[in-house]
Write a protein that holds these residues in place. Structure first.
Motif, PDB file in Angstrom:
ATOM      1  N   ALA A  79       4.442  15.729   8.331  1.00 31.64           N
ATOM      2  CA  ALA A  79       3.155  16.005   7.101  1.00 31.64           C
ATOM      3  C   ALA A  79       2.650  15.125   7.791  1.00 31.64           C
ATOM      4  O   ALA A  79       0.942  15.977   6.945  1.00 31.64           O
ATOM      5  CB  ALA A  79       3.890  15.544   6.182  1.00 31.64           C
ATOM      6  N   CYS A  80       1.979  13.506   8.066  1.00 35.23           N
ATOM      7  CA  CYS A  80       0.163  12.722   8.037  1.00 35.23           C
ATOM      8  C   CYS A  80       0.567  12.597   9.768  1.00 35.23           C
ATOM      9  O   CYS A  80       0.982  12.455  10.707  1.00 35.23           O
ATOM     10  CB  CYS A  80       0.675  11.326   6.780  1.00 35.23           C
ATOM     11  N   THR A  81      -0.583  12.725   9.553  1.00 34.31           N
ATOM     12  CA  THR A  81      -1.666  12.112  10.992  1.00 34.31           C
ATOM     13  C   THR A  81      -1.482  10.879  11.388  1.00 34.31           C
ATOM     14  O   THR A  81      -1.106  10.840  12.471  1.00 34.31           O
ATOM     15  CB  THR A  81      -3.033  11.721  11.276  1.00 34.31           C
ATOM     16  N   THR A  82      -1.036   9.929  10.733  1.00 36.44           N
ATOM     17  CA  THR A  82       0.161   9.009  10.911  1.00 36.44           C
ATOM     18  C   THR A  82       0.985   8.494  10.024  1.00 36.44           C
ATOM     19  O   THR A  82       0.621   8.823   8.657  1.00 36.44           O
ATOM     20  CB  THR A  82      -0.801   7.289  10.678  1.00 36.44           C
ATOM     21  N   SER A  83       2.444   8.446  10.655  1.00 37.56           N
ATOM     22  CA  SER A  83       3.665   8.045   9.875  1.00 37.56           C
ATOM     23  C   SER A  83       3.557   6.652   9.367  1.00 37.56           C
ATOM     24  O   SER A  83       3.013   5.795   9.622  1.00 37.56           O
ATOM     25  CB  SER A  83       4.631   8.083  10.680  1.00 37.56           C
ATOM     26  N   GLN A  84       4.112   6.010   7.701  1.00 40.66           N
ATOM     27  CA  GLN A  84       4.636   5.430   7.033  1.00 40.66           C
ATOM     28  C   GLN A  84       4.640   4.176   8.475  1.00 40.66           C
ATOM     29  O   GLN A  84       4.520   3.140   8.086  1.00 40.66           O
ATOM     30  CB  GLN A  84       5.346   5.648   6.073  1.00 40.66           C
ATOM     31  N   TYR A  85       5.724   4.529   9.382  1.00 39.67           N
ATOM     32  CA  TYR A  85       6.500   3.470  10.658  1.00 39.67           C
ATOM     33  C   TYR A  85       5.520   3.504  11.131  1.00 39.67           C
ATOM     34  O   TYR A  85       5.089   1.637  11.783  1.00 39.67           O
ATOM     35  CB  TYR A  85       7.481   4.330  11.013  1.00 39.67           C
ATOM     36  N   ALA A  86       4.669   3.816  11.569  1.00 38.16           N
ATOM     37  CA  ALA A  86       3.352   3.877  12.993  1.00 38.16           C
ATOM     38  C   ALA A  86       2.458   2.597  12.077  1.00 38.16           C
ATOM     39  O   ALA A  86       1.615   1.733  12.435  1.00 38.16           O
ATOM     40  CB  ALA A  86       2.568   4.720  13.324  1.00 38.16           C
ATOM     41  N   GLN A  87       2.478   3.147  10.325  1.00 36.33           N
ATOM     42  CA  GLN A  87       1.513   2.801  10.019  1.00 36.33           C
ATOM     43  C   GLN A  87       1.402   0.983   9.539  1.00 36.33           C
ATOM     44  O   GLN A  87       1.264  -0.128   9.818  1.00 36.33           O
ATOM     45  CB  GLN A  87       0.783   3.201   8.740  1.00 36.33           C
ATOM     46  N   HIS A  88       3.288   0.955   9.166  1.00 36.28           N
ATOM     47  CA  HIS A  88       3.397  -1.205   9.174  1.00 36.28           C
ATOM     48  C   HIS A  88       3.209  -1.385  10.305  1.00 36.28           C
ATOM     49  O   HIS A  88       2.734  -2.408  10.243  1.00 36.28           O
ATOM     50  CB  HIS A  88       5.385  -0.386   8.631  1.00 36.28           C
ATOM     51  N   LEU A  89       4.048  -0.595  11.479  1.00 34.32           N
ATOM     52  CA  LEU A  89       3.698  -1.521  13.119  1.00 34.32           C
ATOM     53  C   LEU A  89       2.371  -2.416  12.727  1.00 34.32           C
ATOM     54  O   LEU A  89       1.554  -2.974  13.206  1.00 34.32           O
ATOM     55  CB  LEU A  89       4.048  -1.257  13.884  1.00 34.32           C
ATOM     56  N   ARG A  90       1.556  -0.587  12.845  1.00 34.89           N
ATOM     57  CA  ARG A  90      -0.225  -1.252  13.238  1.00 34.89           C
ATOM     58  C   ARG A  90      -0.534  -2.387  11.749  1.00 34.89           C
ATOM     59  O   ARG A  90      -1.586  -3.463  12.478  1.00 34.89           O
ATOM     60  CB  ARG A  90      -1.396   0.008  12.985  1.00 34.89           C
ATOM     61  N   SER A  91      -0.309  -2.296  10.854  1.00 35.94           N
ATOM     62  CA  SER A  91      -0.452  -3.269   9.586  1.00 35.94           C
ATOM     63  C   SER A  91       0.055  -4.650  10.116  1.00 35.94           C
ATOM     64  O   SER A  91      -0.978  -5.402  10.382  1.00 35.94           O
ATOM     65  CB  SER A  91      -0.103  -2.807   8.739  1.00 35.94           C
ATOM     66  N   ILE A  92       1.090  -4.873  10.235  1.00 39.77           N
ATOM     67  CA  ILE A  92       1.683  -5.955  10.803  1.00 39.77           C
ATOM     68  C   ILE A  92       1.357  -7.058  12.183  1.00 39.77           C
ATOM     69  O   ILE A  92       0.692  -8.098  12.558  1.00 39.77           O
ATOM     70  CB  ILE A  92       2.835  -6.426  11.164  1.00 39.77           C
ATOM     71  N   LEU A  93       0.826  -6.004  12.911  1.00 39.35           N
ATOM     72  CA  LEU A  93       0.232  -6.636  14.569  1.00 39.35           C
ATOM     73  C   LEU A  93      -1.424  -6.790  14.246  1.00 39.35           C
ATOM     74  O   LEU A  93      -1.649  -6.784  15.370  1.00 39.35           O
ATOM     75  CB  LEU A  93       0.478  -5.730  15.492  1.00 39.35           C
ATOM     76  N   ASN A  94      -2.243  -6.505  13.218  1.00 36.77           N
ATOM     77  CA  ASN A  94      -3.511  -6.122  12.754  1.00 36.77           C
ATOM     78  C   ASN A  94      -4.281  -5.038  14.126  1.00 36.77           C
ATOM     79  O   ASN A  94      -5.340  -5.609  14.744  1.00 36.77           O
ATOM     80  CB  ASN A  94      -4.005  -7.318  13.227  1.00 36.77           C
ATOM     81  N   LEU A  95      -3.489  -4.219  14.647  1.00 37.36           N
ATOM     82  CA  LEU A  95      -4.019  -2.898  15.153  1.00 37.36           C
ATOM     83  C   LEU A  95      -5.158  -2.317  13.642  1.00 37.36           C
ATOM     84  O   LEU A  95      -4.548  -2.121  12.884  1.00 37.36           O
ATOM     85  CB  LEU A  95      -2.935  -2.084  15.485  1.00 37.36           C
ATOM     86  N   PRO A  96      -6.111  -1.598  14.546  1.00 43.58           N
ATOM     87  CA  PRO A  96      -6.707  -0.221  13.591  1.00 43.58           C
ATOM     88  C   PRO A  96      -5.781   0.770  12.509  1.00 43.58           C
ATOM     89  O   PRO A  96      -4.797   0.686  13.657  1.00 43.58           O
ATOM     90  CB  PRO A  96      -7.347   0.337  14.440  1.00 43.58           C
ATOM     91  N   LEU A  97      -6.003   0.699  11.809  1.00 44.58           N
ATOM     92  CA  LEU A  97      -5.091   1.278  10.921  1.00 44.58           C
ATOM     93  C   LEU A  97      -5.286   3.012  11.145  1.00 44.58           C
ATOM     94  O   LEU A  97      -6.042   3.403  11.559  1.00 44.58           O
ATOM     95  CB  LEU A  97      -4.907   1.046   9.175  1.00 44.58           C
ATOM     96  N   GLY A  98      -4.160   3.901  11.049  1.00 43.22           N
ATOM     97  CA  GLY A  98      -4.076   4.933  11.672  1.00 43.22           C
ATOM     98  C   GLY A  98      -4.470   6.132  10.486  1.00 43.22           C
ATOM     99  O   GLY A  98      -4.830   5.536   8.831  1.00 43.22           O
ATOM    100  N   LYS A  99      -5.823   7.107  10.713  1.00 39.53           N
ATOM    101  CA  LYS A  99      -5.888   7.714   9.460  1.00 39.53           C
ATOM    102  C   LYS A  99      -4.584   8.632   8.059  1.00 39.53           C
ATOM    103  O   LYS A  99      -3.499   8.452   9.262  1.00 39.53           O
ATOM    104  CB  LYS A  99      -6.866   9.290  10.150  1.00 39.53           C
ATOM    105  N   THR A 100      -3.943   8.959   7.541  1.00 38.61           N
ATOM    106  CA  THR A 100      -3.474   9.129   6.750  1.00 38.61           C
ATOM    107  C   THR A 100      -3.647  10.593   5.962  1.00 38.61           C
ATOM    108  O   THR A 100      -2.909  10.809   5.134  1.00 38.61           O
ATOM    109  CB  THR A 100      -3.272   7.905   5.645  1.00 38.61           C
ATOM    110  N   THR A 101      -4.272  10.773   6.499  1.00 42.34           N
ATOM    111  CA  THR A 101      -4.699  12.846   5.691  1.00 42.34           C
ATOM    112  C   THR A 101      -3.353  13.458   6.515  1.00 42.34           C
ATOM    113  O   THR A 101      -2.381  13.808   6.459  1.00 42.34           O
ATOM    114  CB  THR A 101      -6.076  13.725   7.354  1.00 42.34           C
TER     115      THR A 101
END
Length: 385
Positions: A283-305
């Protein structure tokens, strides 16, 4: 991006759902789990058998990784603190995991930081429980929660009266919370990376299975006012920024109550992907799972639309069925449009065990609710033995 080895403590369904976005970004995930039949064991070549609550097992596993994270809170915080001292990146930070592991410490954190939550007292044993309730019988009924080791509705109970407390009260250290007159239960998932970048998913509305005290289904977005959405978002950001010395890094699910007067109160948090965020996969542009990986790797966070309104339904084991699971009705479900089943690959079902979930997409939230009710009656997790 240089490939890094990420170690995940836990090999359940949340870890399994981390794999797809990890593959997309060529991230090497490793899982530590004691159960050789855990959901991740059959889908990951980097599955390591070991006890996530054992100091030496976690230390040995973590020393092989570049970044260590979790998919369940019940882990050795001592080992994670040692790994952090040795220079390993551990997210969420071990001090935060330790705090969240104990609902008593978690509740005190809200009070100390002026974060709205229900009134509570801390109880060390059953004797203190009875003594408190004898002096404050007007507080009954009251909610009792074990400080540690409660999960999926376990370790939480409503004490109806003094006799109930004497018969069924927990012996271990716990907390007593005033029973909130709940209008709605909602959840907000927030993510934060080391740079301090923060993103928030839309609040979702949770409908709880009262028999098992776990999520039955959710609706996204939550049917709440714009002011309530803004306040819930603000609270979620406040919690993640106040956790730890410099704010928590990772994904945080913030469970909230809206009471009959419209007040929004923090109930509990989970520092990892969460049942209330499964819908984000479709349902979202970025899944919570992709966002978790982005956050712990200090990558740009995805849109949550939120690209579509959505509902999810938990698939749980039926009563009187323990053994090899059979998903009765799954073939019919696969014929439906905008319906996405996720089977977790657990080798054994038992009553109330989470075995999978179903996501339903649509533009009309009320029709989604009707569809969920229909789907709910059409698929059952049983045994054929």
């Amino acid at each position: 991006m240089q490939q890094k080895k990420i170690g995940i403590l836990g090999g359940g369904q949340l870890g399994r759902m981390l794999l797809s976005p990890a593959i997309d970004l060529d991230i090497e995930l490793h899982f530590l789990e004691n159960d050789s039949n855990a959901p991740c064991s059959t889908v990951s070549r980097n599955f390591h058998q070991g006890n996530i609550t054992n100091y030496e097992d976690v230390l040995s596993f973590g020393r092989q990784m570049d970044v260590i994270s979790i998919e369940i809170e019940k882990v050795s915080a001592d080992a994670l603190e040692q790994l952090e001292k040795e220079g390993k990146k551990v997210f969420p930070q071990p001090t935060i995991i330790r705090l969240i592991q104990d609902k008593r410490l978690q509740k005190q954190f809200y009070k100390d930081n002026q974060i709205p939550t229900s009134d509570f007292v801390l109880i060390d044993n059953k004797e203190e429980l009875i003594d408190y309730l004898e002096k404050n019988e007007g507080k009954l009924p009251i909610v009792q929660k074990l400080g540690k080791d409660g999960y999926d509705g376990k370790g939480v109970q409503i004490l109806k009266d003094l006799e109930d407390a004497k018969q069924n009260g927990f012996e271990a250290p716990s907390l007593l919370e005033d029973k909130v007159e709940i209008e709605k239960e909602i959840s907000v998932i927030v993510a934060r990376n080391e740079n301090g970048e923060t993103t928030v998913f839309d609040a979702v509305e949770m409908v709880v299975n009262e028999k098992y005290n776990l999520l039955d289904y959710l609706l996204a977005p939550a049917r709440i006012s714009e002011n309530q959405k803004q306040e819930a978002t603000k609270l979620a950001i406040e919690v993640i920024e106040k956790l730890g010395e410099n704010g928590m890094v990772g994904l945080l699910a913030v469970e909230l109550f809206i009471d009959k007067k419209g007040n929004i109160l923090v109930n509990e948090v989970a520092p990892r992907p969460h049942n209330s965020g499964h819908h984000t996969i479709e349902a979202c542009t970025t899944s919570q799972y992709a966002q978790h990986l982005r956050s712990i790797l200090n990558l740009p966070l995805g849109k949550t639309t939120l690209r579509s309104s959505a509902a999810i339904l938990n698939l749980i084991g039926e009563e009187n069925h323990t053994g090899t699971p059979f998903y009765d009705g799954l073939d019919k479900l696969l014929e439906l449009e905008n319906v996405y089943p996720h089977i977790y690959g657990k080798k054994q079902t038992k009553p109330a065990r989470k075995m999978g979930h179903i996501t339903v997409l649509g533009n009309d939230i009320e029709k989604l609710k009707e569809t969920v009710e229909k789907v709910k009656g059409s698929i059952h997790v049983i045994t054929k033995d």
